[in-house]
Design a protein around this motif. Structure first.
Motif, PDB file in Angstrom:
ATOM      1  N   LYS A 178       2.375   1.097 -12.098  1.00 60.90           N
ATOM      2  CA  LYS A 178       3.108   1.663 -13.071  1.00 60.90           C
ATOM      3  C   LYS A 178       4.372   2.224 -12.262  1.00 60.90           C
ATOM      4  O   LYS A 178       4.823   3.556 -12.610  1.00 60.90           O
ATOM      5  CB  LYS A 178       2.344   2.944 -13.484  1.00 60.90           C
ATOM      6  N   GLY A 179       5.145   1.441 -11.573  1.00 59.47           N
ATOM      7  CA  GLY A 179       6.392   1.783 -10.851  1.00 59.47           C
ATOM      8  C   GLY A 179       6.195   2.658  -9.724  1.00 59.47           C
ATOM      9  O   GLY A 179       7.430   3.113  -9.262  1.00 59.47           O
ATOM     10  N   LEU A 180       5.174   3.167  -9.062  1.00 58.60           N
ATOM     11  CA  LEU A 180       5.066   3.853  -8.130  1.00 58.60           C
ATOM     12  C   LEU A 180       5.632   3.160  -6.796  1.00 58.60           C
ATOM     13  O   LEU A 180       5.629   2.102  -6.576  1.00 58.60           O
ATOM     14  CB  LEU A 180       3.560   4.566  -7.826  1.00 58.60           C
ATOM     15  N   LEU A 181       6.090   3.999  -5.919  1.00 55.60           N
ATOM     16  CA  LEU A 181       6.648   3.591  -4.760  1.00 55.60           C
ATOM     17  C   LEU A 181       5.511   3.419  -3.620  1.00 55.60           C
ATOM     18  O   LEU A 181       4.923   4.262  -3.506  1.00 55.60           O
ATOM     19  CB  LEU A 181       7.747   4.821  -4.133  1.00 55.60           C
ATOM     20  N   MET A 182       5.702   2.084  -3.193  1.00 59.11           N
ATOM     21  CA  MET A 182       4.660   1.808  -1.952  1.00 59.11           C
ATOM     22  C   MET A 182       5.319   2.076  -0.668  1.00 59.11           C
ATOM     23  O   MET A 182       6.433   1.711  -0.436  1.00 59.11           O
ATOM     24  CB  MET A 182       4.380   0.173  -2.161  1.00 59.11           C
ATOM     25  N   LEU A 183       4.589   2.914  -0.129  1.00 55.28           N
ATOM     26  CA  LEU A 183       4.986   3.289   1.479  1.00 55.28           C
ATOM     27  C   LEU A 183       3.897   2.952   2.392  1.00 55.28           C
ATOM     28  O   LEU A 183       2.724   2.916   2.033  1.00 55.28           O
ATOM     29  CB  LEU A 183       5.409   4.792   1.697  1.00 55.28           C
ATOM     30  N   PRO A 184       4.331   2.881   3.625  1.00 51.31           N
ATOM     31  CA  PRO A 184       3.428   2.533   4.771  1.00 51.31           C
ATOM     32  C   PRO A 184       2.656   3.678   4.969  1.00 51.31           C
ATOM     33  O   PRO A 184       2.666   4.812   4.720  1.00 51.31           O
ATOM     34  CB  PRO A 184       4.207   2.232   6.015  1.00 51.31           C
ATOM     35  N   THR A 185       1.303   3.524   5.692  1.00 49.33           N
ATOM     36  CA  THR A 185       0.588   4.762   5.901  1.00 49.33           C
ATOM     37  C   THR A 185       1.288   5.931   6.877  1.00 49.33           C
ATOM     38  O   THR A 185       2.138   5.212   7.584  1.00 49.33           O
ATOM     39  CB  THR A 185      -0.875   4.234   6.727  1.00 49.33           C
ATOM     40  N   PHE A 186       0.964   7.145   6.638  1.00 52.41           N
ATOM     41  CA  PHE A 186       1.462   8.299   7.583  1.00 52.41           C
ATOM     42  C   PHE A 186       0.682   8.537   8.778  1.00 52.41           C
ATOM     43  O   PHE A 186       0.714   9.390   9.502  1.00 52.41           O
ATOM     44  CB  PHE A 186       1.869   9.230   6.827  1.00 52.41           C
ATOM     45  N   LYS A 187      -0.417   7.819   8.544  1.00 46.39           N
ATOM     46  CA  LYS A 187      -1.570   8.023   9.632  1.00 46.39           C
ATOM     47  C   LYS A 187      -1.084   7.469  10.989  1.00 46.39           C
ATOM     48  O   LYS A 187      -0.960   6.136  10.684  1.00 46.39           O
ATOM     49  CB  LYS A 187      -2.864   7.804   9.426  1.00 46.39           C
ATOM     50  N   ASP A 188      -1.071   7.706  12.406  1.00 50.11           N
ATOM     51  CA  ASP A 188      -0.775   7.127  13.343  1.00 50.11           C
ATOM     52  C   ASP A 188      -2.203   6.928  14.000  1.00 50.11           C
ATOM     53  O   ASP A 188      -2.861   7.760  14.729  1.00 50.11           O
ATOM     54  CB  ASP A 188      -0.019   7.861  14.605  1.00 50.11           C
ATOM     55  N   MET A 189      -2.732   5.685  13.840  1.00 50.89           N
ATOM     56  CA  MET A 189      -4.103   5.202  14.207  1.00 50.89           C
ATOM     57  C   MET A 189      -4.176   4.479  15.437  1.00 50.89           C
ATOM     58  O   MET A 189      -4.625   3.451  15.663  1.00 50.89           O
ATOM     59  CB  MET A 189      -4.570   4.601  13.004  1.00 50.89           C
ATOM     60  N   HIS A 190      -3.477   5.099  16.493  1.00 53.37           N
ATOM     61  CA  HIS A 190      -3.778   4.550  17.768  1.00 53.37           C
ATOM     62  C   HIS A 190      -3.700   5.587  18.815  1.00 53.37           C
ATOM     63  O   HIS A 190      -3.516   6.644  18.720  1.00 53.37           O
ATOM     64  CB  HIS A 190      -2.391   3.502  18.325  1.00 53.37           C
TER      65      HIS A 190
END
Length: 89
Positions: free
Chosen positions: A65-77
């Motif tokens: 529905k036109g939503l903006l896809m962004l990378p995850t905001f979690k730093d998983m390292h």
């Protein structure tokens, strides 16, 4: 925070009408905005397999529905040499 709904996730699926950033809008002062376009995203085994021109005709795709896809905001390292993970070091 939004919870991960595992009932929704299939291993392979397509998202349509996904908004992605494609560039910047600039003027004499610098960057003043972001250009976006709609795409269809093919997901295989929880990874992005293909990013294609948007295809609104896809009937088996999930509509973003036109939503903006962004990378995850979690730093998983972690840095094993700089943490107390598992003690002692």
């Amino acid at each position: 925070m939004m919870e991960h709904n595992t009932n929704f996730i299939k291993e392979n699926y397509i998202l349509k009408n996904v908004r992605l950033e494609t560039g910047f809008i600039k003027d004499e002062t610098g960057i003043i905005g972001t250009k976006t376009e709609l795409f269809s995203i093919e997901i295989k085994e929880e990874k992005i397999e293909n990013i294609n021109k948007n295809d609104v005709q896809l009937t088996d795709a999930i509509d973003a529905k036109g939503l903006l896809m962004l990378p995850t905001f979690k730093d998983m390292h972690i840095h094993l040499d700089k943490t107390l993970y598992g003690l002692p070091w």
